[in-house]
Design a protein around this motif. Structure first.
Motif, PDB file in Angstrom:
ATOM      1  N   ARG A 149     -25.487  36.575  -3.467  1.00 21.43           N
ATOM      2  CA  ARG A 149     -24.710  35.957  -4.546  1.00 21.43           C
ATOM      3  C   ARG A 149     -25.610  35.346  -5.603  1.00 21.43           C
ATOM      4  N   SER A 150     -26.899  35.191  -5.277  1.00 24.66           N
ATOM      5  CA  SER A 150     -27.793  34.575  -6.256  1.00 24.66           C
ATOM      6  C   SER A 150     -28.242  35.568  -7.323  1.00 24.66           C
ATOM      7  N   VAL A 151     -28.098  36.850  -7.068  1.00 23.94           N
ATOM      8  CA  VAL A 151     -28.481  37.875  -8.053  1.00 23.94           C
ATOM      9  C   VAL A 151     -27.347  38.890  -8.115  1.00 23.94           C
ATOM     10  N   PRO A 152     -26.575  38.910  -9.203  1.00 28.06           N
ATOM     11  CA  PRO A 152     -25.441  39.829  -9.229  1.00 28.06           C
ATOM     12  C   PRO A 152     -25.879  41.290  -9.241  1.00 28.06           C
ATOM     13  N   LEU A 153     -25.016  42.139  -8.718  1.00 31.34           N
ATOM     14  CA  LEU A 153     -25.149  43.604  -8.835  1.00 31.34           C
ATOM     15  C   LEU A 153     -26.252  44.258  -7.998  1.00 31.34           C
ATOM     16  N   LEU A 154     -26.883  43.527  -7.089  1.00 26.01           N
ATOM     17  CA  LEU A 154     -27.919  44.181  -6.283  1.00 26.01           C
ATOM     18  C   LEU A 154     -27.399  45.400  -5.520  1.00 26.01           C
TER      19      LEU A 154
ATOM     20  N   LEU B  48     -29.856  48.744 -15.633  1.00 26.55           N
ATOM     21  CA  LEU B  48     -29.578  48.206 -14.291  1.00 26.55           C
ATOM     22  C   LEU B  48     -30.685  48.609 -13.315  1.00 26.55           C
ATOM     23  N   LEU B  49     -31.223  49.803 -13.486  1.00 26.54           N
ATOM     24  CA  LEU B  49     -32.263  50.276 -12.579  1.00 26.54           C
ATOM     25  C   LEU B  49     -33.632  49.699 -12.925  1.00 26.54           C
ATOM     26  N   GLY B  50     -33.684  48.934 -14.017  1.00 27.47           N
ATOM     27  CA  GLY B  50     -34.947  48.317 -14.401  1.00 27.47           C
ATOM     28  C   GLY B  50     -35.915  49.312 -15.002  1.00 27.47           C
ATOM     29  N   ILE B  51     -35.378  50.378 -15.603  1.00 25.95           N
ATOM     30  CA  ILE B  51     -36.246  51.376 -16.239  1.00 25.95           C
ATOM     31  C   ILE B  51     -36.151  51.187 -17.754  1.00 25.95           C
ATOM     32  N   GLU B  52     -37.290  51.159 -18.401  1.00 22.39           N
ATOM     33  CA  GLU B  52     -37.278  50.919 -19.847  1.00 22.39           C
ATOM     34  C   GLU B  52     -36.628  52.069 -20.588  1.00 22.39           C
ATOM     35  N   SER B  53     -35.846  51.719 -21.582  1.00 22.92           N
ATOM     36  CA  SER B  53     -35.198  52.771 -22.364  1.00 22.92           C
ATOM     37  C   SER B  53     -34.752  52.179 -23.687  1.00 22.92           C
ATOM     38  N   ALA B  54     -34.281  53.066 -24.566  1.00 23.58           N
ATOM     39  CA  ALA B  54     -33.743  52.578 -25.835  1.00 23.58           C
ATOM     40  C   ALA B  54     -32.447  51.834 -25.548  1.00 23.58           C
ATOM     41  N   PRO B  55     -32.137  50.782 -26.313  1.00 20.07           N
ATOM     42  CA  PRO B  55     -30.893  50.046 -26.085  1.00 20.07           C
ATOM     43  C   PRO B  55     -29.689  50.906 -26.467  1.00 20.07           C
ATOM     44  N   PRO B  56     -28.492  50.530 -26.007  1.00 20.89           N
ATOM     45  CA  PRO B  56     -27.296  51.270 -26.419  1.00 20.89           C
ATOM     46  C   PRO B  56     -27.121  51.163 -27.934  1.00 20.89           C
ATOM     47  N   PRO B  57     -26.395  52.116 -28.536  1.00 12.02           N
ATOM     48  CA  PRO B  57     -26.253  52.147 -29.996  1.00 12.02           C
ATOM     49  C   PRO B  57     -25.628  50.869 -30.560  1.00 12.02           C
TER      50      PRO B  57
ATOM     51  N   HIS C  24     -19.559  41.493   3.436  1.00 18.41           N
ATOM     52  CA  HIS C  24     -19.210  40.056   3.429  1.00 18.41           C
ATOM     53  C   HIS C  24     -20.140  39.245   2.533  1.00 18.41           C
ATOM     54  N   TRP C  25     -21.272  39.818   2.134  1.00 16.41           N
ATOM     55  CA  TRP C  25     -22.197  39.088   1.267  1.00 16.41           C
ATOM     56  C   TRP C  25     -22.124  39.549  -0.178  1.00 16.41           C
ATOM     57  N   ILE C  26     -21.117  40.321  -0.516  1.00 12.95           N
ATOM     58  CA  ILE C  26     -21.091  40.927  -1.853  1.00 12.95           C
ATOM     59  C   ILE C  26     -20.904  39.857  -2.934  1.00 12.95           C
ATOM     60  N   ASP C  27     -21.551  40.041  -4.073  1.00 11.25           N
ATOM     61  CA  ASP C  27     -21.364  39.106  -5.187  1.00 11.25           C
ATOM     62  C   ASP C  27     -20.118  39.512  -5.956  1.00 11.25           C
ATOM     63  N   GLU C  28     -19.642  38.582  -6.782  1.00 13.98           N
ATOM     64  CA  GLU C  28     -18.357  38.781  -7.454  1.00 13.98           C
ATOM     65  C   GLU C  28     -18.332  40.003  -8.365  1.00 13.98           C
ATOM     66  N   THR C  29     -19.397  40.179  -9.138  1.00 17.97           N
ATOM     67  CA  THR C  29     -19.415  41.303 -10.082  1.00 17.97           C
ATOM     68  C   THR C  29     -19.403  42.632  -9.321  1.00 17.97           C
ATOM     69  N   SER C  30     -20.207  42.710  -8.277  1.00 13.01           N
ATOM     70  CA  SER C  30     -20.213  43.944  -7.491  1.00 13.01           C
ATOM     71  C   SER C  30     -18.852  44.175  -6.856  1.00 13.01           C
ATOM     72  N   GLU C  31     -18.203  43.094  -6.489  1.00 13.37           N
ATOM     73  CA  GLU C  31     -16.918  43.248  -5.827  1.00 13.37           C
ATOM     74  C   GLU C  31     -15.871  43.842  -6.778  1.00 13.37           C
ATOM     75  N   THR C  32     -15.937  43.413  -8.023  1.00 16.39           N
ATOM     76  CA  THR C  32     -15.029  43.994  -9.018  1.00 16.39           C
ATOM     77  C   THR C  32     -15.224  45.504  -9.070  1.00 16.39           C
ATOM     78  N   LEU C  33     -16.496  45.924  -9.059  1.00 15.95           N
ATOM     79  CA  LEU C  33     -16.790  47.353  -9.125  1.00 15.95           C
ATOM     80  C   LEU C  33     -16.373  48.052  -7.836  1.00 15.95           C
ATOM     81  N   LEU C  34     -16.586  47.361  -6.706  1.00 16.37           N
ATOM     82  CA  LEU C  34     -16.191  47.959  -5.424  1.00 16.37           C
ATOM     83  C   LEU C  34     -14.693  48.236  -5.416  1.00 16.37           C
ATOM     84  N   GLU C  35     -13.938  47.289  -5.936  1.00 17.52           N
ATOM     85  CA  GLU C  35     -12.489  47.468  -5.946  1.00 17.52           C
ATOM     86  C   GLU C  35     -12.106  48.714  -6.759  1.00 17.52           C
ATOM     87  N   ARG C  36     -12.802  48.901  -7.877  1.00 17.62           N
ATOM     88  CA  ARG C  36     -12.494  50.091  -8.687  1.00 17.62           C
ATOM     89  C   ARG C  36     -12.882  51.368  -7.951  1.00 17.62           C
TER      90      ARG C  36
END
Ligand SMILES: Nc1ncnc2c1ncn2[C@@H]1O[C@H](COP(=O)(O)OP(=O)(O)OP(=O)(O)O)[C@@H](O)[C@H]1O
Ligand SMILES: [Mg+2]
Length: 659
Positions: free
Chosen positions: A294-299, A344-353, A390-402
């Motif tokens: 929960r200390s780092v979202p989206l892991l 999200l993967l921590g790979i450098e890239s151009a930003p979104p448009p 049971h250790w999922i963070d809130e943001t990941s949980e939103t995605l899990l539900e989808r």
């Protein structure tokens, strides 16, 4: 000299509130924790160089940096030491991974310090470095003030050793004692610095330097590294999972939840199942939710995405090109999805448009994940495993539900492992099935014990004792046996042990203690209090005794007992003639018992002895038990009288003379 700081200045509101709400139930408890000491190297020289005002400002920034990392990982700062802090992980609220959290925090501080140090050097021409020391052991939580200042009484010098080992750390580094190292080995890279004589410990203490994160991330990976126990039992569960994948192959996606207590074997079952799937050519993608997640979202989402896109942790920069070529990006809005994925993967890239809002980013990720989940590959099924939900963070949980909602449109078996405390709305979906794992029984249980211990007949009594303590939980069996081997009660090789001391008491292994303590701490106040009292009564207890020694009215007592039962902490032994209950695991009872301080323990034992005596029934038969409680209450006189009565049997001695 900087003025004394109060912990409230640095503690985030939500944590402060949580601690203050739970305050009464946390005070006066013994806790197994990891203590962290951090301080500035050469602070006297700094203070001289900077003058009081600048030095104060610098320290203040340093404290904020420390506090941010410590709090992010669930630690609490309970003391400012002038030029450093003392923090605790696992108190006042128990965390099952307190030692790992402390290590993560220490590494985060070290890395944040690099920027700090660079800025300091530039401005003042000198290094600003910190040292960190860690030790794990028992502390007693004393009073917690309104400003969150806490009094701790160190037990076995847990706090002192952390301070001493800190002194051994080189500037900018982290040192820990063997007590902590034993809990985190494998999860982190440790470098042995040999044994040192530290004030506060009779024996030399093993000291280790924390070098970084280790190659292994989960407890099961560490178990695998040591060598897995042969897999036993679970035939029904495997059959159900096989049937689920057949259904997916024949028709459409399903979500299966595997539910069960810590250590019961969810991850191992999943491992066995997915390796069977891989063997049959069914592709498997996986991720896990880390315990401090929960200390780092989206892991977990990041891990899943990396696995879907076949990105390794040490992949080279050209990975970006490979990802760009992935067919999934033809099914989503590539101009946005690609930079979001790479970020999200921590790979450098151009930003979104264009700049995205958090919600847009989430939508984009969920669209991408759903496309990956349901991407048709020759109409073949695949398995997607997410462990430790049971250790999922809130943001990941939103995605899990989808993801869960999208499963029926594709050919995936989404397999989710979690402990009983985890519940979610999507569990009501029509395409969701749940599999509950219960303790091992019968032949598989005996087979596991035999393969872990060996078959020397002299092991029999110990085997029985371990079996009673672990009660069919494979992790508990493994850890009990490992700690008996570590402490020299067993010798020889795993699977062919010989017993050195068959009568040695079985202690709760340090690796299990925090798991059980965290489970107890999650209970509401009244239930926790009741469980503690029951622990003083013994592994088995009668509600009547609890009613006599506590102040819960009968109906509330039974409601609390029912809740403890549904939490699978206790179960009924017998209902007739008298209701008797028993702890599921002797280990839970031991942990609850250990947390009670000596003074209160004695009062409770005396109250139990009194309560049994005043029941008045079968006192002759229970004289030994009464004697035990008087002993534990520190009343040797009464204990001796009752022991005498126990040896004499129910003869002519009047019970009144013993009260
Ligand atoms: N059926 C089994 N046969 C042999 N060993 C087992 C079995 N089930 C589990 N184990 C062993 O017991 C240990 C704990 O199992 P596992 O990690 O799967 O538990 P878990 O339910 O996932 O726990 P947690 O909730 O903490 O993640 C592991 O080392 C595993 O190898
Ligand atoms: Mg697991």
């Amino acid at each position: 000299v900087p003025r004394r700081r109060a912990p409230t200045e640095y503690t985030p509101r939500h944590l402060a509130d949580e601690i203050l709400t739970l305050r009464s139930s946390l005070v006066g408890e013994r806790k197994f924790v990891t203590v962290l000491f951090a301080d500035v190297v050469g602070s006297m020289e700094h203070a001289d160089r900077l003058g009081p005002e600048l030095w104060h400002q610098t320290l203040d920034r340093f404290f904020r940096l420390l506090a941010a990392q410590i709090h992010r990982l669930g630690g609490t700062i309970n003391q400012f030491t002038g030029d450093g802090v003392m923090a605790l992980f696992g108190a006042p609220i128990a965390h099952e991974d307190h030692a790992q959290r402390a290590c993560h925090a220490a590494l985060a501080v070290v890395s944040a310090m690099q920027t700090f140090d660079a800025a300091f050097r530039e401005r003042f021409g000198a290094a600003f470095e910190a040292r960190i020391g860690l030790n794990s052991g028992d502390v007693v939580v004393g009073a917690i003030g309104d400003d969150l200042r806490m009094d701790y009484t160190a037990q076995g010098h847990a706090v002192g050793l952390a301070a001493r080992v800190e002194r051994l750390a080189k500037p900018g580094s982290v040192c820990m004692t063997a007590n902590t190292a034993g809990l985190v080995d494998g999860y982190f890279e440790l470098f042995a610095r040999g044994e040192h004589d530290l004030v506060g410990s009779r024996l030399p203490v093993g000291v280790f330097e924390l070098r970084g994160k280790g190659p292994l991330r989960t407890r099961l990976e560490i178990a695998g590294e040591r060598g897995f126990s042969p897999f036993t039992g679970r035939d029904d569960a495997l059959t159900s999972l096989d049937r689920a994948i057949e259904l997916v192959e024949a028709d459409r996606g399903l979500v299966v939840g595997v539910e069960g207590a810590a250590g019961i074997g969810k991850s191992r079952l999943a491992l066995e199942f997915v390796s069977r799937c891989r063997g049959r050519g069914v592709p498997v993608y996986r991720a896990h939710c880390p315990s401090h997640g929960r200390s780092v979202p989206l892991l977990p989402i990041r891990e899943l995405l990396a696995d879907f896109l076949a990105v390794g942790s040490d992949d080279a920069p050209e990975t970006a090109h490979r990802i760009e070529g992935h067919p999934v990006f033809e099914h989503v809005d590539r101009r946005i999805a690609l930079p979001v994925a790479l970020e999200l993967l921590g790979i450098e890239s151009a930003p979104p448009p264009r700049a995205l809002t958090a919600a847009e980013r989430l939508d984009c990720l969920s669209e991408l994940l759903v496309a990956l989940l349901n991407a048709p590959v020759d109409d073949k099924a695949r398995v997607v495993l997410i462990d430790d939900v049971h250790w999922i963070d809130e943001t990941s949980e939103t995605l899990l539900e989808r993801l869960v909602n999208a499963v029926p449109e594709g050919r995936s078996l989404l397999l989710l492992n979690f402990r009983p405390e985890y519940r979610a709305d999507w569990m009501a979906s029509a395409h969701y099935r749940e599999l509950g794992l219960t303790p091992l029984k019968g032949a598989p249980r005996a087979a596991l014990a035999a393969s872990l211990l060996g078959d020397d007949p002299a092991l029999e009594p110990l085997k029985k004792q371990i079996d009673r303590s672990a009660d069919g939980n494979p992790l508990f069996m493994e850890e009990l046996i490992r700690s008996l081997a570590d402490t020299g009660i067993l010798t020889g090789k795993a699977g062919a042990y010989r017993v050195v001391d068959p009568d040695a008491p079985i202690d709760v292994p340090a690796t299990l203690q925090p798991i059980l303590a965290a489970r107890i701490d999650r209970l509401p106040d009244a239930d926790k209090e009741l469980l503690t009292m029951a622990a003083v009564v013994g592994r088995e207890f009668e509600p009547a005794i609890l009613e006599a020694i506590g102040d819960l009215p009968n109906d509330e007592l039974h409601e609390a007992i029912a809740r403890l039962e549904s939490e699978q902490l206790i179960h009924t032994r017998s209902l007739h003639p008298d209701a008797r209950w028993s702890f599921h695991h002797a280990l839970i009872r031991d942990v609850a018992y250990r947390s009670v301080l000596q003074g209160r323990r004695e009062q409770l034992h005396a109250a139990v002895a009194q309560a049994i005596q005043s029941q008045g029934a079968a006192l002759g038969l229970r004289a030994g038990l009464i004697a035990y409680h008087w002993d534990a209450a520190g009343n040797r006189y009464k204990a001796a009288r009752w022991r005498m009565r126990a040896t004499l049997g129910v003869t002519n001695i009047q019970p009144t003379r013993f009260s």
